[in-house]
Design an enzyme around this catalytic site. Structure first.
Site, PDB file in Angstrom:
ATOM      1  N   TYR A 158     -28.863 -25.376  27.679  1.00 60.29           N
ATOM      2  CA  TYR A 158     -30.289 -25.194  27.378  1.00 60.29           C
ATOM      3  C   TYR A 158     -31.123 -25.923  28.414  1.00 60.29           C
ATOM      4  CZ  TYR A 158     -34.500 -25.127  24.392  1.00 60.29           C
ATOM      5  OH  TYR A 158     -35.751 -24.934  23.895  1.00 60.29           O
ATOM      6  N   GLU A 191     -37.678 -22.944 -34.687  1.00 65.50           N
ATOM      7  CA  GLU A 191     -37.669 -23.409 -33.298  1.00 65.50           C
ATOM      8  C   GLU A 191     -37.756 -24.931 -33.228  1.00 65.50           C
ATOM      9  OE1 GLU A 191     -37.003 -21.749 -30.499  1.00 65.50           O
ATOM     10  OE2 GLU A 191     -36.506 -20.251 -32.019  1.00 65.50           O
ATOM     11  N   ARG A 204     -18.612 -34.954  42.244  1.00 64.30           N
ATOM     12  CA  ARG A 204     -18.978 -36.322  41.865  1.00 64.30           C
ATOM     13  C   ARG A 204     -19.066 -37.129  43.149  1.00 64.30           C
ATOM     14  NH1 ARG A 204     -12.899 -37.004  39.521  1.00 64.30           N
ATOM     15  NH2 ARG A 204     -11.966 -37.700  41.474  1.00 64.30           N
ATOM     16  N   HIS A 212     -11.285 -33.896  22.093  1.00 66.90           N
ATOM     17  CA  HIS A 212     -12.062 -35.129  21.905  1.00 66.90           C
ATOM     18  C   HIS A 212     -13.511 -34.996  22.382  1.00 66.90           C
ATOM     19  CE1 HIS A 212      -7.972 -36.850  21.876  1.00 66.90           C
ATOM     20  NE2 HIS A 212      -7.801 -36.170  22.991  1.00 66.90           N
ATOM     21  N   ALA A 243     -12.179 -34.651  36.868  1.00 61.45           N
ATOM     22  CA  ALA A 243     -12.841 -35.492  35.864  1.00 61.45           C
ATOM     23  C   ALA A 243     -14.186 -35.977  36.393  1.00 61.45           C
ATOM     24  CB  ALA A 243     -11.949 -36.676  35.536  1.00 61.45           C
TER      25      ALA A 243
HETATM   26  C1  UD1 Z   1     -34.920 -19.611 -27.058  1.00 57.06           C
HETATM   27  C2  UD1 Z   1     -35.003 -19.300 -28.549  1.00 57.06           C
HETATM   28  C3  UD1 Z   1     -34.160 -20.321 -29.316  1.00 57.06           C
HETATM   29  C4  UD1 Z   1     -32.728 -20.274 -28.822  1.00 57.06           C
HETATM   30  C5  UD1 Z   1     -32.668 -20.504 -27.316  1.00 57.06           C
HETATM   31  C6  UD1 Z   1     -31.254 -20.253 -26.825  1.00 57.06           C
HETATM   32  C7  UD1 Z   1     -37.215 -18.365 -28.893  1.00 57.06           C
HETATM   33  C8  UD1 Z   1     -38.586 -18.569 -29.404  1.00 57.06           C
HETATM   34  N1  UD1 Z   1     -36.371 -19.374 -28.971  1.00 57.06           N
HETATM   35  O1  UD1 Z   1     -35.514 -20.868 -26.855  1.00 57.06           O
HETATM   36  O2  UD1 Z   1     -34.184 -20.007 -30.697  1.00 57.06           O
HETATM   37  O3  UD1 Z   1     -31.968 -21.274 -29.497  1.00 57.06           O
HETATM   38  O4  UD1 Z   1     -33.551 -19.588 -26.631  1.00 57.06           O
HETATM   39  O5  UD1 Z   1     -31.127 -20.544 -25.471  1.00 57.06           O
HETATM   40  O6  UD1 Z   1     -36.898 -17.262 -28.454  1.00 57.06           O
HETATM   41  N2  UD1 Z   1     -39.318 -15.726 -21.591  1.00 57.06           N
HETATM   42  C9  UD1 Z   1     -40.123 -14.671 -21.245  1.00 57.06           C
HETATM   43  N3  UD1 Z   1     -41.441 -14.725 -21.572  1.00 57.06           N
HETATM   44  C10 UD1 Z   1     -41.992 -15.762 -22.251  1.00 57.06           C
HETATM   45  C11 UD1 Z   1     -41.144 -16.836 -22.622  1.00 57.06           C
HETATM   46  C12 UD1 Z   1     -39.808 -16.790 -22.279  1.00 57.06           C
HETATM   47  O7  UD1 Z   1     -39.675 -13.701 -20.630  1.00 57.06           O
HETATM   48  O8  UD1 Z   1     -43.193 -15.712 -22.535  1.00 57.06           O
HETATM   49  C13 UD1 Z   1     -37.884 -15.687 -21.190  1.00 57.06           C
HETATM   50  C14 UD1 Z   1     -37.464 -16.872 -20.332  1.00 57.06           C
HETATM   51  O9  UD1 Z   1     -37.595 -16.585 -18.948  1.00 57.06           O
HETATM   52  C15 UD1 Z   1     -36.005 -17.071 -20.750  1.00 57.06           C
HETATM   53  C16 UD1 Z   1     -35.937 -16.518 -22.171  1.00 57.06           C
HETATM   54  O10 UD1 Z   1     -37.103 -15.757 -22.358  1.00 57.06           O
HETATM   55  O11 UD1 Z   1     -35.124 -16.359 -19.916  1.00 57.06           O
HETATM   56  C17 UD1 Z   1     -35.884 -17.634 -23.211  1.00 57.06           C
HETATM   57  O12 UD1 Z   1     -37.017 -18.448 -23.079  1.00 57.06           O
HETATM   58  P1  UD1 Z   1     -36.901 -20.028 -23.170  1.00 57.06           P
HETATM   59  O13 UD1 Z   1     -38.242 -20.575 -22.927  1.00 57.06           O
HETATM   60  O14 UD1 Z   1     -35.783 -20.494 -22.360  1.00 57.06           O
HETATM   61  O15 UD1 Z   1     -36.572 -20.183 -24.717  1.00 57.06           O
HETATM   62  P2  UD1 Z   1     -35.852 -21.436 -25.391  1.00 57.06           P
HETATM   63  O16 UD1 Z   1     -36.836 -22.505 -25.611  1.00 57.06           O
HETATM   64  O17 UD1 Z   1     -34.621 -21.761 -24.672  1.00 57.06           O
END
Ligand code: UD1
Ligand code: MG
Length: 490
Positions: A389, A157, A442, A365, A425
């Site tokens: 109004y 990450e 008028r 106009h 007018a």
């Molecule tokens: C994630 C990936 C990353 C990838 C990227 C692509 C992980 C750890 N990383 O990172 O490798 O390159 O997407 O776009 O997965 N969400 C939850 N619950 C949480 C956290 C997030 O439901 O606790 C959902 C978010 O709403 C989102 C999705 O998971 O829709 C991805 O989360 P986001 O925080 O966007 O991950 P990225 O940092 O983009």
């Protein structure tokens, strides 16, 4: 076709990089909320879907339910402890052999990508397959990097990176296909990141690798899998979607004079032969007919414009209907709930609100028409105002067909101007005008013979006096002098 496949969409995250209190997943891209791009695609592909929601769950749940007749399941992630934890929270819904897991913030994903990933996954008998892309931009920091070394493969990450990125800019798209049996075991083996204390779904890759399980990747063009974590990324994705929509309409015979600054929402339709000027924006479910001309900087919002209509520059039409062959604008504002029948002309600086305008009507106009019904072939003179109004209540103005309203009229509602009637007018019309009558309301004009010379003399005296006393000459003082003299002489 996808009987043994189900989808889990992760939509519970806090959207912290958006610096906004609402969930990024309900931000609109060309008029449609981000999360609906994915849920609608899965619906179209007939794949059973579960959405994991948490942050702002009520808003997302009601939005999705409103668009999907309740056939989507919802799992709940109370505390946002990472994408791996979000998957864990959906456990009770795992039913099929293969589970497609998608981030909710990847709206440009296509049916073809999901289908190809699934086919590759099946053909290679993989336990986990995931979508990758390549991006050489070293600033591309928000993605997990796919690092392969001999037989080992894992995702690091961006937040946890300790070393500089090398020349491999292979990134994880956030779209995974996982065998249910493998997921049930491996999910228990996720561990917290030392940096963020979150559980990452991405660590499933390393877990599969350590267990010597088959892992597949499917490489696609980066533009299809752009994730949206920031407002800049939202802007970039919307630009791609906007260009895609405009190119589609070009192929349907629509001329865009400056396509780079036009905005057309997803659900808009446009008839062939229509030409769209610079800066024009068309929103919501607007329908534009054939052979229309929409000139520069006009905005059409949720409206129906029929065939052969000319909309001149700087015109705003909201939630209204304009029928065939009309000319609207320039600088016209048609508010919600209005309709304009065929062959009418509504032009410069005219405002129409909640009114029905007949066919062949001319309002050319500086006019305000509010809460009104205007019959066919009515002509409304410059500077007319419907006074709809009284400070408490809106009242109706009805102008029946063939009536002629003189310039600078005030029509005090409720009032009916009968069929074929005339108003003079400058009239203030406070009561109904019968059919084919003429109304004058008028004060009578008085001509004072040779009085112009008297005014001139007074005017000269006043300015001489002011310059002698050193006072600054200003027209309001002189005019009030003239007015007082005038009333004395009367
Ligand atoms: C994630 C990936 C990353 C990838 C990227 C692509 C992980 C750890 N990383 O990172 O490798 O390159 O997407 O776009 O997965 N969400 C939850 N619950 C949480 C956290 C997030 O439901 O606790 C959902 C978010 O709403 C989102 C999705 O998971 O829709 C991805 O989360 P986001 O925080 O966007 O991950 P990225 O940092 O983009
Ligand atoms: Mg993301």
């Amino acid at each position: 076709m996808y009987n043994n496949l189900q989808a889990i969409v992760l939509a519970a995250g806090k959207s912290s990089r958006f610096i906004s209190r609402q969930s990024k997943l309900i931000e609109k891209i060309c008029g449609q909320e981000m999360i609906l791009y994915i849920t609608k695609l899965l619906e179209k592909m007939k794949i059973d879907t579960t959405l994991v929601i948490g942050h702002k769950r009520e808003v997302i749940e009601s939005l999705v339910k409103a668009h999907h007749n309740n056939e989507i399941n919802f799992a709940f992630q109370e505390e946002q402890k990472g994408t791996g934890h979000a998957v864990l929270c959906s456990r009770e819904f795992w039913k099929k052999d293969h589970i497609l897991i998608l981030n909710g913030d990847v709206p440009l994903i296509t049916e073809q990508i999901i289908n190809s990933l699934f086919q590759k996954h099946l053909q290679n008998n993989a336990v986990i397959s995931f979508v990758i892309a390549h991006n050489i931009d070293p600033q591309m920091k928000s993605y997990g990097r796919v690092v392969q070394n001999g037989n080992s493969i894992k995702i690091i990450e961006a937040k946890d990176e300790t070393e500089e990125r090398k020349e491999d800019f292979c990134i994880n798209a956030g779209i995974y296909l996982i065998n249910k049996n493998f997921l049930e075991i491996a999910i228990n083996e996720l561990y917290e990141s030392k940096v963020t204390k979150e559980l990452y779904i991405t660590d499933l890759i390393e877990i599969a690798n350590i267990k010597n399980q088959k892992i597949e990747t499917f490489s696609v063009d980066f533009d299809f899998i752009r994730g949206i974590n920031t407002l800049q990324e939202l802007w970039a994705v919307e630009q791609i979607k906007r260009a895609e929509i405009i190119k589609y309409w070009m192929d349907c015979g629509i001329r865009f004079s400056t396509a780079q600054n036009n905005h057309i929402d997803l659900n808009v339709t446009i008839g062939s032969g229509t030409s769209i000027g610079s800066g024009v924006q068309i929103y919501k479910n607007s329908k534009i007919g054939n052979n229309c001309v929409i000139e520069s900087f006009s905005v059409i919002d949720g409206s129906i414009i029929e065939d052969d209509v000319v909309i001149k520059s700087h015109t705003l039409i909201e939630n209204s209907t304009v029928k065939n062959n009309c000319v609207i604008g320039s600088f016209t504002h048609i508010h919600s709930g209005s309709s304009v029948d065929s062959n009418s002309i509504i032009s410069n600086f005219v405002e129409v609100k909640k009114s029905d305008i007949g066919s062949g009507v001319k309002i050319k106009h500086l006019t305000y028409i509010g809460d009104s019904e205007i019959g066919n072939n009515v002509n409304i003179g410059a500077g007319t105002v419907t006074c709809n109004y009284n400070g408490f209540k809106k009242e109706k103005t009805i102008i029946q067909e063939d009536a002629f309203i003189g310039s600078n009229n005030s029509l005090v509602a409720p009032v009916v101007i009968g069929k074929g009637a005339y108003t003079a007018a400058g009239s203030v019309i406070t009561s109904d005008v019968p059919e084919n009558s003429m109304a004058i309301a008028r004060t009578e004009q008085i001509n004072k013979k040779d009085y112009a010379q008297v005014i001139r003399e007074k005017f000269n005296d006043a300015s001489t006096l002011l310059s002698m006393t050193g006072a600054i000459s200003s027209s309001p003082v002189i005019l009030s002098e003239v007015r007082s003299t005038e009333s004395k002489d009367d």
